[in-house]
Design a protein around this motif. Structure first.
Motif, PDB file in Angstrom:
ATOM      1  N   THR A  63       0.803  -1.183   0.094  1.00 38.60           N
ATOM      2  CA  THR A  63      -0.042  -0.289  -0.070  1.00 38.60           C
ATOM      3  C   THR A  63       0.804   1.199   0.046  1.00 38.60           C
ATOM      4  OG1 THR A  63      -0.062  -0.148   2.358  1.00 38.60           O
ATOM      5  CG2 THR A  63      -1.823  -1.050   1.362  1.00 38.60           C
ATOM      6  N   ASP A  64       2.057   0.973   0.462  1.00 39.71           N
ATOM      7  CA  ASP A  64       2.834   2.430   0.575  1.00 39.71           C
ATOM      8  C   ASP A  64       3.572   2.896  -0.888  1.00 39.71           C
ATOM      9  OD1 ASP A  64       4.609   0.210   0.827  1.00 39.71           O
ATOM     10  OD2 ASP A  64       5.368   0.886   2.777  1.00 39.71           O
ATOM     11  N   HIS A  65       4.392   1.888  -1.283  1.00 38.04           N
ATOM     12  CA  HIS A  65       4.972   2.044  -2.398  1.00 38.04           C
ATOM     13  C   HIS A  65       4.975   0.868  -3.350  1.00 38.04           C
ATOM     14  CE1 HIS A  65       7.941   1.404   0.668  1.00 38.04           C
ATOM     15  NE2 HIS A  65       8.809   0.738  -0.258  1.00 38.04           N
ATOM     16  N   GLY A  66       3.896   0.300  -3.434  1.00 34.44           N
ATOM     17  CA  GLY A  66       3.941  -0.851  -4.162  1.00 34.44           C
ATOM     18  C   GLY A  66       3.749  -0.643  -5.678  1.00 34.44           C
ATOM     19  N   LEU A  67       3.839  -1.647  -6.566  1.00 33.60           N
ATOM     20  CA  LEU A  67       4.133  -1.321  -7.967  1.00 33.60           C
ATOM     21  C   LEU A  67       2.848  -0.766  -8.485  1.00 33.60           C
ATOM     22  CD1 LEU A  67       6.398  -4.262  -9.086  1.00 33.60           C
ATOM     23  CD2 LEU A  67       7.081  -1.975  -8.638  1.00 33.60           C
ATOM     24  N   LEU A  68       1.888  -1.160  -8.239  1.00 29.29           N
ATOM     25  CA  LEU A  68       0.483  -1.151  -9.019  1.00 29.29           C
ATOM     26  C   LEU A  68      -0.584  -0.207  -8.276  1.00 29.29           C
ATOM     27  CD1 LEU A  68       0.281  -3.978 -11.579  1.00 29.29           C
ATOM     28  CD2 LEU A  68       0.918  -1.591 -11.960  1.00 29.29           C
ATOM     29  N   LEU A  69      -0.704  -0.920  -7.200  1.00 30.18           N
ATOM     30  CA  LEU A  69      -2.066  -0.479  -6.173  1.00 30.18           C
ATOM     31  C   LEU A  69      -1.654   0.657  -5.433  1.00 30.18           C
ATOM     32  CD1 LEU A  69      -3.125  -3.789  -4.849  1.00 30.18           C
ATOM     33  CD2 LEU A  69      -3.815  -2.669  -6.875  1.00 30.18           C
ATOM     34  N   ALA A  70      -0.634   1.197  -5.388  1.00 31.13           N
ATOM     35  CA  ALA A  70      -0.328   2.501  -4.721  1.00 31.13           C
ATOM     36  C   ALA A  70      -0.764   3.888  -5.469  1.00 31.13           C
ATOM     37  CB  ALA A  70       1.206   2.739  -4.489  1.00 31.13           C
ATOM     38  N   GLY A  71      -1.301   4.699  -4.669  1.00 24.92           N
ATOM     39  CA  GLY A  71      -2.052   5.974  -5.569  1.00 24.92           C
ATOM     40  C   GLY A  71      -3.085   6.018  -5.889  1.00 24.92           C
ATOM     41  N   ALA A  72      -3.939   4.842  -5.739  1.00 28.02           N
ATOM     42  CA  ALA A  72      -5.488   4.795  -5.852  1.00 28.02           C
ATOM     43  C   ALA A  72      -5.987   3.942  -4.606  1.00 28.02           C
ATOM     44  CB  ALA A  72      -5.676   3.784  -7.041  1.00 28.02           C
ATOM     45  N   PRO A  73      -7.213   4.514  -4.344  1.00 29.40           N
ATOM     46  CA  PRO A  73      -7.925   4.014  -3.018  1.00 29.40           C
ATOM     47  C   PRO A  73      -8.198   2.628  -3.412  1.00 29.40           C
ATOM     48  CG  PRO A  73      -9.235   5.691  -4.356  1.00 29.40           C
ATOM     49  CD  PRO A  73      -7.862   5.680  -4.838  1.00 29.40           C
ATOM     50  N   VAL A  74      -7.891   1.788  -2.718  1.00 35.42           N
ATOM     51  CA  VAL A  74      -8.158  -0.072  -2.850  1.00 35.42           C
ATOM     52  C   VAL A  74      -8.946  -0.233  -1.746  1.00 35.42           C
ATOM     53  CG1 VAL A  74      -7.806  -2.243  -3.640  1.00 35.42           C
ATOM     54  CG2 VAL A  74      -6.368  -0.382  -4.583  1.00 35.42           C
ATOM     55  N   GLU A  75     -10.229  -0.670  -2.188  1.00 38.98           N
ATOM     56  CA  GLU A  75     -10.874  -1.315  -0.894  1.00 38.98           C
ATOM     57  C   GLU A  75     -10.539  -2.709  -0.335  1.00 38.98           C
ATOM     58  OE1 GLU A  75     -14.980  -2.838  -1.429  1.00 38.98           O
ATOM     59  OE2 GLU A  75     -14.797  -2.163  -3.338  1.00 38.98           O
ATOM     60  N   ALA A  76     -10.941  -2.804   0.802  1.00 41.83           N
ATOM     61  CA  ALA A  76     -10.302  -4.257   1.485  1.00 41.83           C
ATOM     62  C   ALA A  76     -10.668  -5.596   0.676  1.00 41.83           C
ATOM     63  CB  ALA A  76     -10.701  -4.347   2.839  1.00 41.83           C
ATOM     64  N   GLY A  77     -11.824  -5.559   0.204  1.00 42.00           N
ATOM     65  CA  GLY A  77     -12.197  -6.677  -0.390  1.00 42.00           C
ATOM     66  C   GLY A  77     -11.542  -6.964  -1.692  1.00 42.00           C
ATOM     67  N   THR A  78     -11.231  -5.611  -2.431  1.00 44.26           N
ATOM     68  CA  THR A  78     -10.389  -6.173  -3.795  1.00 44.26           C
ATOM     69  C   THR A  78      -8.939  -6.554  -3.421  1.00 44.26           C
ATOM     70  OG1 THR A  78     -11.797  -3.973  -4.712  1.00 44.26           O
ATOM     71  CG2 THR A  78      -9.591  -4.737  -5.695  1.00 44.26           C
ATOM     72  N   ARG A  79      -8.298  -6.018  -2.533  1.00 48.40           N
ATOM     73  CA  ARG A  79      -7.062  -6.351  -2.145  1.00 48.40           C
ATOM     74  C   ARG A  79      -6.900  -7.635  -1.582  1.00 48.40           C
ATOM     75  NH1 ARG A  79      -2.947  -3.340  -1.330  1.00 48.40           N
ATOM     76  NH2 ARG A  79      -4.255  -1.439  -1.481  1.00 48.40           N
ATOM     77  N   LEU A 266     -16.378  -7.618   2.235  1.00 50.34           N
ATOM     78  CA  LEU A 266     -15.400  -8.109   1.510  1.00 50.34           C
ATOM     79  C   LEU A 266     -15.905  -8.831   0.186  1.00 50.34           C
ATOM     80  CD1 LEU A 266     -12.849  -9.961   4.009  1.00 50.34           C
ATOM     81  CD2 LEU A 266     -12.721  -7.602   3.031  1.00 50.34           C
ATOM     82  N   ASN A 267     -17.034  -8.275  -0.308  1.00 52.34           N
ATOM     83  CA  ASN A 267     -17.884  -9.014  -1.262  1.00 52.34           C
ATOM     84  C   ASN A 267     -16.980  -8.721  -2.401  1.00 52.34           C
ATOM     85  OD1 ASN A 267     -20.056  -9.975   0.135  1.00 52.34           O
ATOM     86  ND2 ASN A 267     -21.255  -8.311  -0.339  1.00 52.34           N
ATOM     87  N   ALA A 268     -16.149  -7.793  -2.702  1.00 51.88           N
ATOM     88  CA  ALA A 268     -15.468  -7.338  -4.065  1.00 51.88           C
ATOM     89  C   ALA A 268     -14.428  -8.399  -4.299  1.00 51.88           C
ATOM     90  CB  ALA A 268     -14.957  -5.863  -3.666  1.00 51.88           C
ATOM     91  N   ALA A 269     -14.016  -9.426  -3.360  1.00 50.93           N
ATOM     92  CA  ALA A 269     -13.101 -10.265  -3.703  1.00 50.93           C
ATOM     93  C   ALA A 269     -13.449 -11.196  -4.702  1.00 50.93           C
ATOM     94  CB  ALA A 269     -12.720 -11.074  -2.075  1.00 50.93           C
ATOM     95  N   ALA A 270     -14.801 -11.848  -4.443  1.00 55.41           N
ATOM     96  CA  ALA A 270     -15.059 -12.601  -5.745  1.00 55.41           C
ATOM     97  C   ALA A 270     -15.120 -11.880  -6.988  1.00 55.41           C
ATOM     98  CB  ALA A 270     -16.470 -12.977  -5.334  1.00 55.41           C
ATOM     99  N   LEU A 271     -15.339 -10.656  -6.871  1.00 57.60           N
ATOM    100  CA  LEU A 271     -15.661  -9.884  -8.293  1.00 57.60           C
ATOM    101  C   LEU A 271     -14.251  -9.892  -9.090  1.00 57.60           C
ATOM    102  CD1 LEU A 271     -17.533  -6.728  -7.503  1.00 57.60           C
ATOM    103  CD2 LEU A 271     -18.321  -8.906  -8.445  1.00 57.60           C
ATOM    104  N   VAL A 272     -13.086  -9.793  -8.312  1.00 61.57           N
ATOM    105  CA  VAL A 272     -11.573  -9.801  -8.874  1.00 61.57           C
ATOM    106  C   VAL A 272     -11.039 -11.146  -9.248  1.00 61.57           C
ATOM    107  CG1 VAL A 272     -11.278  -7.463  -7.834  1.00 61.57           C
ATOM    108  CG2 VAL A 272     -10.247  -9.631  -6.856  1.00 61.57           C
TER     109      VAL A 272
END
Length: 296
Positions: A63-79, A266-272
């Motif tokens: 979340t701090d300086h990752g390659l792709l997910l940093a800089g955008a709000p990512v909800e817990a379910g997606t992660r 965490l419903n978004a987990a199934a979507l990804v």
């Protein structure tokens, strides 16, 4: 057509079991004994999938300086969905793709139950560490069900058919049907996976699109890492190809029930999980061409 979602979801496990049965029919099961004694390959595949892959997932999802997910709000379910699906090594259609790439599919098949058992034990430990949710707990039920329904039963049935094909016209006919039916069964698997979740995905497309670049980069990164791991363990060409395919393919169809069973926040987990399947299968079209050329 959202009314089809529930029937298609119920059909997913039987369709995938048929696909695995057809895959096992194409593998000489008598060669599994020597494959199980290949300690070097087993060590390589466990190291790649349960040491190297978690490190790659950690780097891709920081979340701090990752390659792709940093800089955008990512909800817990997606992660959680991204980490969950990328931690789980594939044990089903990777065997078919490995055969297409000229890899040792018999050795990969021999290690499939071990991969499933190890990920059932380790993913509940890795997942809270990587997503930062210490209270997150996963039940082993879907892994046990997958082991029995998707591996043990199709494997036993395929072994019976292979053992009786010389004296049974029915067994020979089943083998021919399995060879002809491989592509339609793969198409049916994709139809059931996508159709079961498409209505939910369409209602939250932004969540899905956030995850797609991570899945693409994972495929790109794992190709050279698989080749390097094969060289480090001194594997032959067929073994290195199988190892590379295993490191890149993930167990999306087995972890999907896990993702669906997570708590409502965490419903978004199934979507990804579903788009990971589509990204991966597209990537496999590249892999089956690239792997034989890069690993000679």
């Amino acid at each position: 057509m959202p009314t089809l979602a529930s029937p298609l979801e119920a059909a997913l496990t039987p369709v995938l079991a048929l696909l695995m049965f057809a895959t096992f029919l194409a593998v000489p099961l008598a060669r599994l004994g020597p494959a199980l004694r290949d300690g070097r390959f087993i060590g390589a595949i466990l190291t790649l999938n349960f040491v190297v892959v978690p490190a790659v997932v950690w780097l891709l999802t920081r979340t701090d300086h990752g390659l792709l997910l940093a800089g955008a709000p990512v909800e817990a379910g997606t992660r959680v969905g991204i980490v969950l699906v990328l931690l789980a090594a594939c044990v089903d259609y990777v065997i078919a793709f490995t055969g297409l790439a000229g890899g040792a599919r018999d050795r990969l098949l021999a290690t499939a139950p071990l991969l499933l058992l190890v990920q059932a034990a380790l993913i509940p430990l890795y997942l809270p560490l990587l997503v930062g949710t210490e209270s997150l707990r996963l039940e082993p039920g879907p892994f046990v069900e997958a082991l029995i329904v998707l591996l043990v039963i199709p494997l036993i049935l395929a072994a019976v058919v292979q053992a009786t094909r010389r004296r049974s016209r029915l067994s020979r006919g089943i083998e021919r049907a399995g060879a002809v039916g491989m592509v339609p069964l793969m198409m049916a698997t994709l139809l059931t996976v996508v159709g079961a979740q498409s209505a939910k995905i369409g209602s939250d497309l932004a969540t899905v699109l956030i995850a797609v670049p991570t899945f693409i980069l994972f495929l790109i990164v794992m190709l050279p890492l698989g080749i390097l791991a094969g060289k480090a363990f001194g594997l032959d060409v067929a073994g290195t190809r199988a190892l590379t395919m295993s490191g890149a393919t993930r167990n999306s169809l087995v972890v999907l029930p896990l993702a669906l069973a997570l708590p409502e926040p965490l419903n978004a987990a199934a979507l990804v999980v579903v788009p990971q399947t589509l990204v991966e299968l597209t990537g496999m079209l590249v892999y089956v061409r690239a792997v034989p050329r890069l690993i000679r």
